[in-house]
Scaffold this motif. Structure first.
Motif, mmCIF file in Angstrom:
data_model
loop_
_atom_site.group_PDB
_atom_site.id
_atom_site.type_symbol
_atom_site.label_atom_id
_atom_site.label_comp_id
_atom_site.label_asym_id
_atom_site.label_seq_id
_atom_site.Cartn_x
_atom_site.Cartn_y
_atom_site.Cartn_z
ATOM 1 N N ASP A 28 5.135 2.544 15.199
ATOM 2 C CA ASP A 28 4.046 3.409 14.727
ATOM 3 C C ASP A 28 4.147 3.627 13.219
ATOM 4 O OD1 ASP A 28 3.111 3.638 17.312
ATOM 5 O OD2 ASP A 28 4.047 5.593 17.683
ATOM 6 N N ALA A 29 5.360 3.828 12.731
ATOM 7 C CA ALA A 29 5.560 4.048 11.299
ATOM 8 C C ALA A 29 5.169 2.820 10.490
ATOM 9 C CB ALA A 29 7.022 4.418 11.030
ATOM 10 N N ILE A 30 5.471 1.646 11.014
ATOM 11 C CA ILE A 30 5.097 0.406 10.326
ATOM 12 C C ILE A 30 3.578 0.240 10.333
ATOM 13 C CG2 ILE A 30 5.217 -2.113 10.444
ATOM 14 C CD1 ILE A 30 8.076 -1.783 11.575
ATOM 15 N N ARG A 31 2.966 0.407 11.505
ATOM 16 C CA ARG A 31 1.517 0.215 11.628
ATOM 17 C C ARG A 31 0.744 1.232 10.794
ATOM 18 N NH1 ARG A 31 1.476 0.857 16.471
ATOM 19 N NH2 ARG A 31 1.694 -1.307 17.131
ATOM 20 N N ASP A 32 1.242 2.450 10.726
ATOM 21 C CA ASP A 32 0.528 3.520 10.026
ATOM 22 C C ASP A 32 0.862 3.598 8.543
ATOM 23 O OD1 ASP A 32 -0.577 4.122 12.466
ATOM 24 O OD2 ASP A 32 0.779 5.794 12.893
ATOM 25 N N MET A 33 1.641 2.629 8.038
ATOM 26 C CA MET A 33 1.941 2.512 6.603
ATOM 27 C C MET A 33 2.910 3.580 6.096
ATOM 28 S SD MET A 33 0.106 -0.205 5.666
ATOM 29 C CE MET A 33 -0.386 -0.228 3.945
ATOM 30 N N VAL A 34 3.660 4.203 7.000
ATOM 31 C CA VAL A 34 4.750 5.082 6.557
ATOM 32 C C VAL A 34 5.752 4.250 5.772
ATOM 33 C CG1 VAL A 34 6.710 6.485 7.321
ATOM 34 C CG2 VAL A 34 4.480 6.707 8.453
ATOM 35 N N VAL A 35 6.092 3.091 6.342
ATOM 36 C CA VAL A 35 6.936 2.110 5.664
ATOM 37 C C VAL A 35 6.110 0.851 5.514
ATOM 38 C CG1 VAL A 35 7.943 1.345 7.853
ATOM 39 C CG2 VAL A 35 9.134 0.865 5.728
ATOM 40 N N ARG A 36 6.189 0.205 4.319
ATOM 41 C CA ARG A 36 5.424 -1.018 4.098
ATOM 42 C C ARG A 36 6.181 -1.873 3.084
ATOM 43 N NH1 ARG A 36 5.837 -0.141 -0.528
ATOM 44 N NH2 ARG A 36 4.464 -1.896 -0.944
ATOM 45 N N GLY A 37 5.717 -3.108 2.916
ATOM 46 C CA GLY A 37 6.458 -4.087 2.138
ATOM 47 C C GLY A 37 7.223 -4.966 3.108
ATOM 48 N N ALA A 38 7.052 -6.291 2.980
ATOM 49 C CA ALA A 38 7.595 -7.203 3.988
ATOM 50 C C ALA A 38 9.094 -7.027 4.252
ATOM 51 C CB ALA A 38 7.283 -8.650 3.585
ATOM 52 N N PRO A 39 9.960 -7.004 3.232
ATOM 53 C CA PRO A 39 11.384 -6.834 3.535
ATOM 54 C C PRO A 39 11.683 -5.499 4.205
ATOM 55 C CG PRO A 39 11.086 -7.728 1.319
ATOM 56 C CD PRO A 39 9.733 -7.286 1.794
ATOM 57 N N ASN A 95 3.109 -2.860 -4.404
ATOM 58 C CA ASN A 95 4.426 -2.303 -4.682
ATOM 59 C C ASN A 95 5.477 -3.203 -4.083
ATOM 60 O OD1 ASN A 95 6.783 -0.441 -3.319
ATOM 61 N ND2 ASN A 95 6.341 0.104 -5.445
ATOM 62 N N THR A 96 6.412 -3.632 -4.920
ATOM 63 C CA THR A 96 7.447 -4.574 -4.496
ATOM 64 C C THR A 96 8.826 -4.079 -4.922
ATOM 65 O OG1 THR A 96 7.095 -5.782 -6.568
ATOM 66 C CG2 THR A 96 5.908 -6.568 -4.615
ATOM 67 N N GLY A 97 8.966 -2.769 -5.042
ATOM 68 C CA GLY A 97 10.207 -2.198 -5.530
ATOM 69 C C GLY A 97 11.127 -1.745 -4.419
ATOM 70 N N THR A 100 11.490 -2.596 -0.027
ATOM 71 C CA THR A 100 12.637 -3.440 0.311
ATOM 72 C C THR A 100 13.802 -2.552 0.742
ATOM 73 O OG1 THR A 100 13.478 -3.382 -1.965
ATOM 74 C CG2 THR A 100 11.913 -5.145 -1.416
ATOM 75 N N GLY A 101 14.967 -3.167 0.855
ATOM 76 C CA GLY A 101 16.157 -2.385 1.128
ATOM 77 C C GLY A 101 16.615 -1.588 -0.083
ATOM 78 N N GLY A 102 16.210 -2.027 -1.262
ATOM 79 C CA GLY A 102 16.574 -1.373 -2.515
ATOM 80 C C GLY A 102 16.415 -2.334 -3.674
ATOM 81 N N HIS A 103 16.181 -1.848 -4.863
ATOM 82 C CA HIS A 103 15.986 -2.578 -6.118
ATOM 83 C C HIS A 103 14.611 -3.241 -6.172
ATOM 84 C CE1 HIS A 103 17.461 -3.932 -9.967
ATOM 85 N NE2 HIS A 103 17.104 -5.177 -9.701
ATOM 86 N N GLY A 104 14.288 -4.101 -5.228
ATOM 87 C CA GLY A 104 12.958 -4.687 -5.197
ATOM 88 C C GLY A 104 12.947 -6.179 -5.420
ATOM 89 N N THR A 105 11.795 -6.786 -5.122
ATOM 90 C CA THR A 105 11.600 -8.229 -5.339
ATOM 91 C C THR A 105 10.936 -8.427 -6.706
ATOM 92 O OG1 THR A 105 9.542 -8.118 -4.034
ATOM 93 C CG2 THR A 105 11.546 -8.788 -2.889
ATOM 94 N N ALA A 106 9.607 -8.446 -6.754
ATOM 95 C CA ALA A 106 8.925 -8.576 -8.042
ATOM 96 C C ALA A 106 9.260 -7.401 -8.961
ATOM 97 C CB ALA A 106 7.419 -8.680 -7.836
ATOM 98 N N LEU A 107 9.253 -6.195 -8.418
ATOM 99 C CA LEU A 107 9.590 -5.036 -9.238
ATOM 100 C C LEU A 107 11.087 -5.030 -9.582
ATOM 101 C CD1 LEU A 107 7.635 -2.930 -10.327
ATOM 102 C CD2 LEU A 107 8.509 -1.314 -8.638
ATOM 103 N N GLY A 108 11.887 -5.664 -8.750
ATOM 104 C CA GLY A 108 13.296 -5.832 -9.078
ATOM 105 C C GLY A 108 13.472 -6.703 -10.315
#
Length: 336
Positions: free
Chosen positions: A40-51, A143-145, A149-157
């Motif tokens: 539910d949290a994933i579908r409702d955008m509580v958490v987002r970003g592929a990693p 947002n790719t930070g 992600t798990g931390g730091h980020g991809t593009a934003l990293g």
């Protein structure tokens, strides 16, 4: 430089997720106790970003095991939460491979997926930052930070590491409609660390690129993430990425895609075969529950688009840099 943001927090018996729908105004956390809560949290955008979706799903699966739930059902509800991000299925498949293990081992595997993602982000950030010249002006989207992600980020990293290396002059962040992840999340993350950022209306991207060019401070790189990368290097990412890739080609900017190797799907030959998630029309026709379009107005609301490989200067993952992506080059790098 370590991110000050922690969006996913394992609490021994449950998972705590930073509710990204409330940012930047409130830092509110939601507690999840089973796979359905996480789905539910994933579908409702509580958490987002592929990693981050993959990490959360792994924890959701472990939670179901921890509380003696039905793991087959857990897999199903988590797999159905977001269809485009391949990291979701990659993480779930790692968990399923340990089905005959104890719940403690499943929790340990989810935590490994989380820590591996942070390490991969740090590595790819250094690879990506090495491509930037001194005084670079960059544009990013969605947002790719650390939030994604798990931390730091991809593009934003990459952007965060480039700033640390003294290479970055200015960041431009597209607002990213309709969920405004660029405005609400990316600007918030960058401002936490005093990295100079200018928010740009999505429809103003072309104008800003032209204006910067005329001022002798053109956009050097557009740096984005990816939710799924086909075998030939076609990239599915947040809607609006394809438009930026076309604009980059016209204005002489380079395009860098930054994503972990888990974002590659070599079973898909090209981007035409990537399933594009269609979000509810109300995300476009309403704002905070109030109508902003005429009653009954139809709306197209694809969550992602596909950027062809020929428009991409380089794909960066934790295994290295893929210049001018192609099926052969990608297969060679990922086989290492």
């Amino acid at each position: 430089m370590h991110s000050q943001v922690h969006a996913i927090d394992w609490q021994q018996q449950h998972l705590r997720l930073l509710d990204q729908r409330q940012l930047p105004h409130q830092q509110h956390y939601i507690d999840c106790y089973n796979a359905q809560d996480v789905a539910d949290a994933i579908r409702d955008m509580v958490v987002r970003g592929a990693p981050a979706i993959g990490i959360a799903a792994a924890y959701g699966y472990a939670l179901e095991a921890l509380h003696g739930g039905d793991l087959q059902h857990a897999y199903q509800v988590l797999a159905e939460s977001r269809p485009t991000a391949v990291n979701l299925f990659w993480a779930l498949d790692r968990m399923v491979a340990l089905n005959h293990s104890s719940h403690a081992e499943l929790v340990a595997e989810a935590r490994r997926i989380h820590s591996e993602d942070i390490a991969a982000n740090q590595t790819m950030a250094q690879f990506g930052a090495s491509l930037l010249g001194e005084g670079s002006h960059v544009y990013t989207h969605c947002n790719t930070g650390a939030l994604a992600t798990g931390g730091h980020g991809t593009a934003l990293g990459v952007i965060r590491s480039a700033w640390q290396d003294g290479k970055l002059a200015q960041v431009f962040a597209g607002e990213t409609r309709p969920w405004l992840q660029g405005a609400r999340l990316t600007c918030w993350e960058l401002m936490q660390e005093q990295i100079p950022v200018t928010l740009v209306c999505d429809g103003a991207a072309a104008h800003v690129m032209k204006q910067q060019q005329q001022q002798g401070q053109g956009i050097d790189w557009i740096i984005v993430g990816a939710d799924r990368i086909a075998a030939n290097g076609d990239v599915a990412n947040k809607i609006g990425t394809y438009s930026l890739a076309v604009l980059a080609k016209h204005h002489g900017a380079k395009l860098m895609v930054v994503a972990p190797s888990s974002s590659f799907d070599l079973s898909i030959a090209n981007g035409d075969d990537i399933v594009i998630e269609q979000r509810p029309a109300t995300e476009v026709t309403e704002l905070h529950g109030s109508a902003i379009a005429p009653s009954g107005c139809d709306a197209a609301n694809p969550s992602f688009d596909v950027t062809p490989a020929e428009l991409i200067t380089a794909i960066v993952c934790e295994k290295g840099i893929i210049p001018a992506p192609s099926t052969e080059v990608i297969a060679s790098l990922l086989s290492r």
